[in-house]
Each structure stands twice: as structure tokens, then as C-alpha cells.
Design an enzyme around this catalytic site. Structure first.
Site, PDB file in Angstrom:
ATOM      1  N   CYS A 164    -141.228 -17.230 -41.247  1.00  0.00           N
ATOM      2  CA  CYS A 164    -141.570 -18.123 -40.137  1.00  0.00           C
ATOM      3  C   CYS A 164    -141.070 -17.543 -38.828  1.00  0.00           C
ATOM      4  O   CYS A 164    -139.885 -17.657 -38.495  1.00  0.00           O
ATOM      5  CB  CYS A 164    -140.984 -19.510 -40.371  1.00  0.00           C
ATOM      6  SG  CYS A 164    -141.336 -20.640 -39.008  1.00  0.00           S
TER       7      CYS A 164
ATOM      8  N   CYS B 158    -139.728 -20.178 -36.369  1.00  0.00           N
ATOM      9  CA  CYS B 158    -138.402 -20.719 -36.693  1.00  0.00           C
ATOM     10  C   CYS B 158    -137.303 -19.691 -36.431  1.00  0.00           C
ATOM     11  O   CYS B 158    -136.235 -20.048 -35.955  1.00  0.00           O
ATOM     12  CB  CYS B 158    -138.305 -21.124 -38.165  1.00  0.00           C
ATOM     13  SG  CYS B 158    -139.773 -21.846 -38.868  1.00  0.00           S
ATOM     14  N   ASP B 159    -137.542 -18.446 -36.791  1.00  0.00           N
ATOM     15  CA  ASP B 159    -136.439 -17.479 -36.871  1.00  0.00           C
ATOM     16  C   ASP B 159    -136.499 -16.315 -35.883  1.00  0.00           C
ATOM     17  O   ASP B 159    -135.541 -15.552 -35.781  1.00  0.00           O
ATOM     18  CB  ASP B 159    -136.369 -16.902 -38.302  1.00  0.00           C
ATOM     19  CG  ASP B 159    -136.079 -17.991 -39.325  1.00  0.00           C
ATOM     20  OD1 ASP B 159    -135.371 -18.956 -38.965  1.00  0.00           O
ATOM     21  OD2 ASP B 159    -136.578 -17.895 -40.464  1.00  0.00           O
TER      22      ASP B 159
END
Ligand code: NAP
Length: 311
Positions: A136, A139-140
Site C-alpha cells: 500500500c 499507507c506506507d
């Protein structure tokens, strides 16, 4: 048992397919429940920016699109419960959906659990998941500000997410097992024109190596058979999707890859009163807009079925 309520339509999954099904089901005045294990939007919600969903001239953030689709369905009284579905009993006039927090009942069920990113299946991948390996970018990505990043794959996801990751990356290598890409042309042009992106062609991933966290990726050149470790701080594999259908084994017919088979243009599954919409179907384009269209078709079919059965 969710208070003993028998819903007209239970929708499993709140990606574009499930959320559109909810909108149409609720507007048909059917008592509608949507079950979702994570956040509304599904794959869309973990995509930073969506440029090809019609109606948004300048594009829209993925999480925002998921949220507005949910709010639109709620405006017509669709109910949402956050729970992880573990099984389905599709037999009889009332079907039971089993989940971690309880069981839910519906006269009809729409399956819309989509698909998730496939794992590479190499040593080190699981070990370093969350310590440099991520699926992701939204997200990261920010964890790797100023660092070196490797993206694996040659499809739309690899190039789109790779492009996004160059906001953070010092250098970004896209490792692909062939020397031609399958991604959309516009994404290819952007990647080739991005000075931070380099391609490593004809290379298979053998291992993700590290020392507490990822330090490199071991690659085999498929033309020369040479193996070398490319140093990197992060690896984002985008090598295709697998359907989220484990909980459906034995409930509806799945194909050899686990996708839900449908038997009509109305998206009927092998179980009466159960439809499948979106990325959990085989051979679909896996676009937010096609998933949404599936959701509409399934909800209209469920409404028609309920009407025929006197509900
Ligand atoms: P995909 O189109 O199936 O592409 C997967 C890529 O990973 C391919 O390039 C494939 O190589 C490679 N690959 C597969 N297994 C591998 C392995 N074990 N090791 C190394 N490489 C491997 O998957 P995707 O890019 O995730 O896209 C999935 C679907 O979502 C597609 O239908 C796509 O169009 C859609 N999507 C659309 C957008 C958009 O509209 N912008 C964005 C994201 C996704 P080969 O090419 O050699 O097979």
C-alpha cells in the site's frame, strides 16, 4: 444475530461494487446492510488518487471517493456494520452471513469483497512485511522519504503506485520480469518521463534480504541467469490480484483461481438469491467504474428477485 433483523439485501464488501449496490438497493427501499472489514472504498481507498472515475474532472482522492460513495448510500438509509465475514450459508429463503462479531441474515446476498494484491511468494517477503515490504503506497510511502524504493510488476498498479512513490523516493527502480509493460500507455509515458524512475527489465525476484529491515532485493536476470542484490530500503510488490473469496468455499461455485463464477448477465452465482459484483469475478477489467456498474446490476437483480418472491 444483529438484533434478529432479516435484511432484504446483505452486501458483503464496501468497495465501489458494494457501495453502488447499496445505493441502488437502498433507493429501491430495500432494507440494506453493508458488511465491511476495513475502510469504505476497498482498493480505491488505498489508492492515492483516482483519475479515471467519470465525473471528477480533476480526479479525486481514493479515500475521499470511498467516503462519498458510502455517504451517498447512507443518505438513502443503507446500514453499515464493520465486521469481518467468515462464512456464508446461502441455502433457503433466508441466508446467514457469519462474521467475527456475529451472524447477519438476509433474503438476498450480494458478494462484493473484491481482490487484494498478490504476494510474490519469495523468502523474506513475509518476514519483512511492515519492515520495508508493503502493498500500500498510500499507507506506507511516506515512511521512505528520501530512501530508495523498488516496485515489482509491469501493470497499471506498479506504474501508478510507482509514480506516486516518487514523491518520497530518492530513487525508484521498477523491476519487471519482461521487457515490455502491460500498463496503460499514459502511465507508461509518465514513468518513462520521470527522472527518478529506472527500470530493471527481465528480472525475477528471488528473495527480499534484510537485517531487521529490508536492505535489498535479490534478482535473477532471466536473459543472463546472473543473480545480484539490488540495494533498497523498501519493496512494493504490485504483481496482480487474488480474490478475497476464501470464506465462500463450499457456499458458491469458484473457479480454479478462486474467483466467483456467475451464470447470467444479471451476475447470478451458483446459489439462488446470491449475486457477485466487482473484482471477485473472473476476467473483469478491475476498474472502479466497472465494479460500480456490477454493483448496480446486482442490486437491480436482487430487487427484482425479491419482488418475484413477494417481498
Ligand atoms: P496485472 O495487470 O495483473 O499486472 C501484474 C504485473 O505483475 C504484470 O506486469 C505481471 O507480469 C507481473 N507479475 C505477475 N506475477 C509476477 C511474479 N510472480 N513476479 C513478478 N512479476 C509478476 O495487475 P495490476 O497491475 O495489479 O492490475 C490489476 C488490475 O487492476 C488490472 O486489470 C488493472 O488494469 C487494474 N488497475 C487499473 C488502474 C488504473 O486504471 N489506473 C490502476 C491499478 C490497477 P507480466 O506482464 O509478465 O504478466
Amino acid at each position: 444475530m444483529a438484533g434478529g433483523t432479516i435484511y432484504d439485501i446483505v452486501i458483503i464488501g464496501a468497495g465501489p461494487a458494494g457501495l453502488t449496490a447499496a445505493l441502488y438497493a437502498a433507493r429501491a427501499k430495500r432494507r440494506t446492510l453493508v458488511l465491511e472489514k476495513a475502510v469504505p472504498g476497498g482498493q480505491v481507498a488505498i489508492t492515492e488518487f483516482i483519475e479515471n472515475y467519470p465525473g471528477f474532472v480533476d480526479g479525486i482522492g481514493g479515500a475521499e471517493l470511498g467516503d462519498v460513495m458510502k455517504r451517498q448510500a447512507e443518505r438513502f438509509d443503507a446500514e453499515f456494520v464493520f465486521d469481518e465475514v467468515t462464512g456464508l450459508d446461502p441455502h433457503g429463503a433466508v441466508k446467514t452471513v457469519h462474521a467475527l462479531e456475529g451472524a447477519y441474515q438476509g433474503r438476498t446476498v450480494i458478494l462484493a469483497t473484491g481482490a487484494e494484491h498478490r504476494r510474490l511468494g519469495v523468502p523474506g517477503e513475509e518476514q519483512y512485511s511492515g519492515r520495508g515490504v508493503s502493498y500500500c503506497a498510500t499507507c506506507d510511502g511516506a515512511f521512505f522519504d528520501g530512501k530508495d524504493i523498488v516496485v515489482v510488476g509491469g501493470g497499471d498498479s506498479a506504474l501508478q503506485e510507482g509514480d506516486f512513490l516518487t514523491r518520497f523516493a530518492r530513487r525508484l527502480n521498477i523491476v519487471h520480469r519482461r521487457d515490455t509493460l502491460r500498463a496503460e500507455r499514459i502511465l507508461q509515458e509518465r514513468a518513462f518521463g520521470n527522472p527518478k524512475i529506472s527500470f530493471v527489465w527481465n528480472s525475477a525476484v528471488e528473495e527480499i534480504v534484510g537485517n531487521g529491515a529490508v536492505t535489498g532485493i535479490k534478482l535473477r536476470n532471466l536473459k543472463t541467469d546472473q543473480v545480484e542484490v539490488l540495494p533498497t530500503d523498501a519493496v512494493f510488490p504490485f504483481v496482480g490480484m487474488v480474490p478475497n473469496t476464501d470464506f465462500l468455499k463450499g457456499a458458491v461455485e469458484l473457479d480454479a483461481q478462486g474467483y466467483v463464477k456467475v451464470f447470467s448477465e444479471k451476475l447470478e452465482t451458483s446459489a439462488e438469491g446470491v449475486w457477485a459484483a466487482g473484482d471477485l469475478r473472473p476476467n473483469v477489467p478491475r476498474q472502479a467504474v466497472t465494479a460500480a456498474a456490477d454493483g448496480c446490476i446486482a442490486a437491480l437483480a436482487a430487487d427484482e428477485y425479491l419482488a418475484h418472491h413477494g417481498a
